[in-house]
Design a protein around this motif. Sequence first.
Motif, PDB file in Angstrom:
ATOM      1  N   LYS A  70       0.849  -1.215   0.000  1.00  0.00           N
ATOM      2  CA  LYS A  70       0.000   0.000   0.000  1.00  0.00           C
ATOM      3  C   LYS A  70       0.877   1.254   0.000  1.00  0.00           C
ATOM      4  CE  LYS A  70      -3.457   2.386   2.831  1.00  0.00           C
ATOM      5  NZ  LYS A  70      -4.340   2.283   4.019  1.00  0.00           N
ATOM      6  N   ARG A  71       1.986   1.225   0.731  1.00  0.00           N
ATOM      7  CA  ARG A  71       2.892   2.383   0.765  1.00  0.00           C
ATOM      8  C   ARG A  71       3.655   2.507  -0.565  1.00  0.00           C
ATOM      9  NH1 ARG A  71      -0.042   2.146   4.484  1.00  0.00           N
ATOM     10  NH2 ARG A  71       0.444   1.580   6.620  1.00  0.00           N
ATOM     11  N   ALA A  72       4.105   1.361  -1.072  1.00  0.00           N
ATOM     12  CA  ALA A  72       4.960   1.391  -2.263  1.00  0.00           C
ATOM     13  C   ALA A  72       4.161   1.549  -3.557  1.00  0.00           C
ATOM     14  CB  ALA A  72       5.800   0.116  -2.324  1.00  0.00           C
ATOM     15  N   ARG A  73       2.947   0.958  -3.602  1.00  0.00           N
ATOM     16  CA  ARG A  73       2.158   0.961  -4.850  1.00  0.00           C
ATOM     17  C   ARG A  73       0.703   1.283  -4.516  1.00  0.00           C
ATOM     18  NH1 ARG A  73       3.406  -4.882  -7.272  1.00  0.00           N
ATOM     19  NH2 ARG A  73       2.098  -4.092  -8.989  1.00  0.00           N
ATOM     20  N   PRO A  74       0.428   2.477  -4.037  1.00  0.00           N
ATOM     21  CA  PRO A  74      -0.927   2.789  -3.551  1.00  0.00           C
ATOM     22  C   PRO A  74      -2.017   2.665  -4.604  1.00  0.00           C
ATOM     23  CG  PRO A  74       0.421   4.786  -3.747  1.00  0.00           C
ATOM     24  CD  PRO A  74       1.339   3.624  -3.911  1.00  0.00           C
ATOM     25  N   ARG A  75      -1.672   2.792  -5.889  1.00  0.00           N
ATOM     26  CA  ARG A  75      -2.694   2.786  -6.941  1.00  0.00           C
ATOM     27  C   ARG A  75      -3.054   1.369  -7.413  1.00  0.00           C
ATOM     28  NH1 ARG A  75      -2.961   7.776  -9.491  1.00  0.00           N
ATOM     29  NH2 ARG A  75      -4.931   6.979 -10.290  1.00  0.00           N
ATOM     30  N   THR A  76      -2.285   0.358  -6.940  1.00  0.00           N
ATOM     31  CA  THR A  76      -2.577  -1.015  -7.394  1.00  0.00           C
ATOM     32  C   THR A  76      -3.731  -1.600  -6.583  1.00  0.00           C
ATOM     33  OG1 THR A  76      -1.533  -3.092  -8.072  1.00  0.00           O
ATOM     34  CG2 THR A  76      -1.034  -2.318  -5.863  1.00  0.00           C
ATOM     35  N   THR A  77      -4.214  -2.774  -6.988  1.00  0.00           N
ATOM     36  CA  THR A  77      -5.337  -3.428  -6.306  1.00  0.00           C
ATOM     37  C   THR A  77      -4.902  -4.774  -5.726  1.00  0.00           C
ATOM     38  OG1 THR A  77      -6.020  -4.619  -8.296  1.00  0.00           O
ATOM     39  CG2 THR A  77      -6.955  -2.405  -7.954  1.00  0.00           C
ATOM     40  N   LEU A  78      -5.719  -5.250  -4.781  1.00  0.00           N
ATOM     41  CA  LEU A  78      -5.454  -6.568  -4.198  1.00  0.00           C
ATOM     42  C   LEU A  78      -5.514  -7.640  -5.287  1.00  0.00           C
ATOM     43  CD1 LEU A  78      -5.057  -8.451  -1.769  1.00  0.00           C
ATOM     44  CD2 LEU A  78      -7.546  -8.447  -1.457  1.00  0.00           C
ATOM     45  N   ARG A  79      -6.473  -7.516  -6.192  1.00  0.00           N
ATOM     46  CA  ARG A  79      -6.609  -8.509  -7.274  1.00  0.00           C
ATOM     47  C   ARG A  79      -5.339  -8.574  -8.123  1.00  0.00           C
ATOM     48  NH1 ARG A  79      -6.123 -11.604 -10.498  1.00  0.00           N
ATOM     49  NH2 ARG A  79      -7.557 -12.505 -12.024  1.00  0.00           N
ATOM     50  N   LYS A  80      -4.781  -7.414  -8.431  1.00  0.00           N
ATOM     51  CA  LYS A  80      -3.563  -7.377  -9.253  1.00  0.00           C
ATOM     52  C   LYS A  80      -2.383  -7.995  -8.506  1.00  0.00           C
ATOM     53  CE  LYS A  80      -0.638  -4.242 -11.980  1.00  0.00           C
ATOM     54  NZ  LYS A  80      -0.179  -5.382 -12.773  1.00  0.00           N
ATOM     55  N   LEU A  81      -2.251  -7.673  -7.224  1.00  0.00           N
ATOM     56  CA  LEU A  81      -1.151  -8.222  -6.435  1.00  0.00           C
ATOM     57  C   LEU A  81      -1.240  -9.742  -6.321  1.00  0.00           C
ATOM     58  CD1 LEU A  81      -0.818  -5.633  -3.518  1.00  0.00           C
ATOM     59  CD2 LEU A  81       0.848  -6.086  -5.332  1.00  0.00           C
ATOM     60  N   LEU A  82      -2.434 -10.247  -6.050  1.00  0.00           N
ATOM     61  CA  LEU A  82      -2.604 -11.699  -5.948  1.00  0.00           C
ATOM     62  C   LEU A  82      -2.360 -12.365  -7.295  1.00  0.00           C
ATOM     63  CD1 LEU A  82      -5.671 -12.082  -3.548  1.00  0.00           C
ATOM     64  CD2 LEU A  82      -3.245 -12.371  -3.031  1.00  0.00           C
ATOM     65  N   GLY A  83      -2.772 -11.689  -8.371  1.00  0.00           N
ATOM     66  CA  GLY A  83      -2.562 -12.234  -9.710  1.00  0.00           C
ATOM     67  C   GLY A  83      -1.093 -12.338 -10.079  1.00  0.00           C
ATOM     68  N   GLU A 101      -5.871  -8.022   8.090  1.00  0.00           N
ATOM     69  CA  GLU A 101      -6.728  -9.226   8.185  1.00  0.00           C
ATOM     70  C   GLU A 101      -6.520 -10.122   6.967  1.00  0.00           C
ATOM     71  OE1 GLU A 101     -10.713  -7.832   8.619  1.00  0.00           O
ATOM     72  OE2 GLU A 101     -10.394  -7.090  10.673  1.00  0.00           O
ATOM     73  N   ALA A 102      -6.400  -9.515   5.794  1.00  0.00           N
ATOM     74  CA  ALA A 102      -6.178 -10.286   4.565  1.00  0.00           C
ATOM     75  C   ALA A 102      -4.819 -10.983   4.598  1.00  0.00           C
ATOM     76  CB  ALA A 102      -6.272  -9.377   3.346  1.00  0.00           C
ATOM     77  N   GLU A 103      -3.794 -10.274   5.094  1.00  0.00           N
ATOM     78  CA  GLU A 103      -2.455 -10.882   5.220  1.00  0.00           C
ATOM     79  C   GLU A 103      -2.514 -12.137   6.082  1.00  0.00           C
ATOM     80  OE1 GLU A 103       0.199  -6.744   5.075  1.00  0.00           O
ATOM     81  OE2 GLU A 103      -0.529  -7.549   6.983  1.00  0.00           O
ATOM     82  N   GLU A 139      -8.429   0.558  -5.207  1.00  0.00           N
ATOM     83  CA  GLU A 139      -6.992   0.719  -4.985  1.00  0.00           C
ATOM     84  C   GLU A 139      -6.637   0.522  -3.517  1.00  0.00           C
ATOM     85  OE1 GLU A 139      -6.260   4.623  -6.500  1.00  0.00           O
ATOM     86  OE2 GLU A 139      -6.454   3.998  -8.604  1.00  0.00           O
ATOM     87  N   LEU A 140      -5.417   0.052  -3.284  1.00  0.00           N
ATOM     88  CA  LEU A 140      -4.958  -0.183  -1.915  1.00  0.00           C
ATOM     89  C   LEU A 140      -5.001   1.099  -1.091  1.00  0.00           C
ATOM     90  CD1 LEU A 140      -1.855  -2.567  -2.317  1.00  0.00           C
ATOM     91  CD2 LEU A 140      -4.234  -3.182  -1.895  1.00  0.00           C
ATOM     92  N   ALA A 141      -4.722   2.240  -1.730  1.00  0.00           N
ATOM     93  CA  ALA A 141      -4.700   3.519  -1.012  1.00  0.00           C
ATOM     94  C   ALA A 141      -6.022   3.804  -0.312  1.00  0.00           C
ATOM     95  CB  ALA A 141      -4.371   4.652  -1.982  1.00  0.00           C
ATOM     96  N   ASN A 142      -7.110   3.255  -0.827  1.00  0.00           N
ATOM     97  CA  ASN A 142      -8.432   3.519  -0.267  1.00  0.00           C
ATOM     98  C   ASN A 142      -8.886   2.452   0.733  1.00  0.00           C
ATOM     99  OD1 ASN A 142      -8.675   5.806  -1.909  1.00  0.00           O
ATOM    100  ND2 ASN A 142      -9.378   4.548  -3.633  1.00  0.00           N
ATOM    101  N   LEU A 143      -8.010   1.498   1.016  1.00  0.00           N
ATOM    102  CA  LEU A 143      -8.384   0.412   1.926  1.00  0.00           C
ATOM    103  C   LEU A 143      -7.690   0.598   3.274  1.00  0.00           C
ATOM    104  CD1 LEU A 143      -8.032  -2.582  -0.576  1.00  0.00           C
ATOM    105  CD2 LEU A 143     -10.126  -1.382   0.078  1.00  0.00           C
ATOM    106  N   PRO A 144      -8.412   0.408   4.387  1.00  0.00           N
ATOM    107  CA  PRO A 144      -7.795   0.606   5.701  1.00  0.00           C
ATOM    108  C   PRO A 144      -6.742  -0.459   5.998  1.00  0.00           C
ATOM    109  CG  PRO A 144     -10.060  -0.179   5.929  1.00  0.00           C
ATOM    110  CD  PRO A 144      -9.843   0.089   4.478  1.00  0.00           C
ATOM    111  N   ASP A 145      -5.688  -0.050   6.715  1.00  0.00           N
ATOM    112  CA  ASP A 145      -4.624  -0.992   7.076  1.00  0.00           C
ATOM    113  C   ASP A 145      -5.184  -2.200   7.833  1.00  0.00           C
ATOM    114  OD1 ASP A 145      -2.889   0.716   5.896  1.00  0.00           O
ATOM    115  OD2 ASP A 145      -1.644   1.083   7.674  1.00  0.00           O
TER     116      ASP A 145
END
Length: 395
Positions: free
Chosen positions: A273-286, A317-319, A306-312
């Motif tokens: 989220k800090r390094a790539r705030p504009r990416t999504t969870l779906r993209k990271l998992l993919g 919890e997802a981690e 986007e990760l930037a809009n998701l609370p830590d």
Amino acid sequence: MTHEGSFVTRNQYDAIILGGGAAGLMCAAVAGQRGRRVLLLDHASEVGKKILISGGGRCNFTNIHTAPDRYLSANPHFAKSALGRYTAQDFLALVERHRIAWHEKTLGQLFCDGSARQIVAMLLDECAAGQVEIRTGRSIGAIDHADGRYRVDDGSAPALVIATGGPSIPKMGATGFAYDLARRFGLKVVEPRPALVPLTLPPDQALFRELSGVSTDVIARAGKTGFREAALFTHRGLSGPAILQISSYWRHGEPIAIDFLPDHDAHWLTGAKRARPRTTLRKLLGEALPDRLAERLTEQFGLPGELANLPDRKLHEAEQRLSGWPFLPNGTEGFAKAEVTIGGISTAELSSQTMAARKVPGLYAIGEAVDVTGWLGGYNFQWAWASGWAAGQML
């Protein structure tokens, strides 16, 4: 000498071995080459049938990392003696003496370059060198024990070896014969159950069945035990090496946990989220998982955008979930799909040095019939060779 006397002599042996699998053939060869007169009986039309189908037909004949802690038993120390006296290197030396080409795969697994038939042929050559008499297609009928001799088929001997394996893979003719015979002689049997077997999932986890055919590298855990290898989703549940391994440690009613991202640290998502705030969870998992699996896991979290809009907190919890995704299997695919059996003739009844029954003179049990079960990857063959060798030294 009378005709009756010659019949008795002709049918008297030093040892009768029941079962022409890996352990039985090894035991027969060792005893025969020590000058013992050995009769080996098998109900199948040919010996070594399980050897022939093992390792995709190339026979994963041992593992160079063999150690007692890679075996399950009610007595975890029982296998130490035999495994220490007949090692993976000893069997490999035999393979090389017969000029069988081999190669090492992952995690110390040794396979034939050619065919599993080479291992069966080698064992038959070793038996021939010991003048072992082999009879196949013999359904073993009454077994009598009197006057210090065991009578089976039309032979008798002061020693009888149970090497008929466990009930895994019944289509190969496997049965619980060894346990019935052991109980008949008063030996206790540890309740057998399927091992190295796919796990089934209940209907409420059916969404993962839709991923049938998808495989990925995971760590599968049951309790404190974990294995890192591939897991495979099936139409019935979970399979693949990691699942087969953990199935030996799983007990009905207990959960297993899957770490889908074993190479990711505990805070990888919040870091992303800090390094790539504009990416999504779906993209990271993919980027880390097969596409269909990434899609399904993302749907489970319900974290679009986007990760930037998701609370830590949600990312954390997802981690945690991805590093220990809980599954509650409702069973296994049973002995039909199990590679081996856990449980069997209790090690408390046997000498770890000789594999002989403590209370029944001349009775031995070896191989899969005994309550010693190895990991996937050649360990169970090494137990067969080692336990067969140990008993063969004593017959």
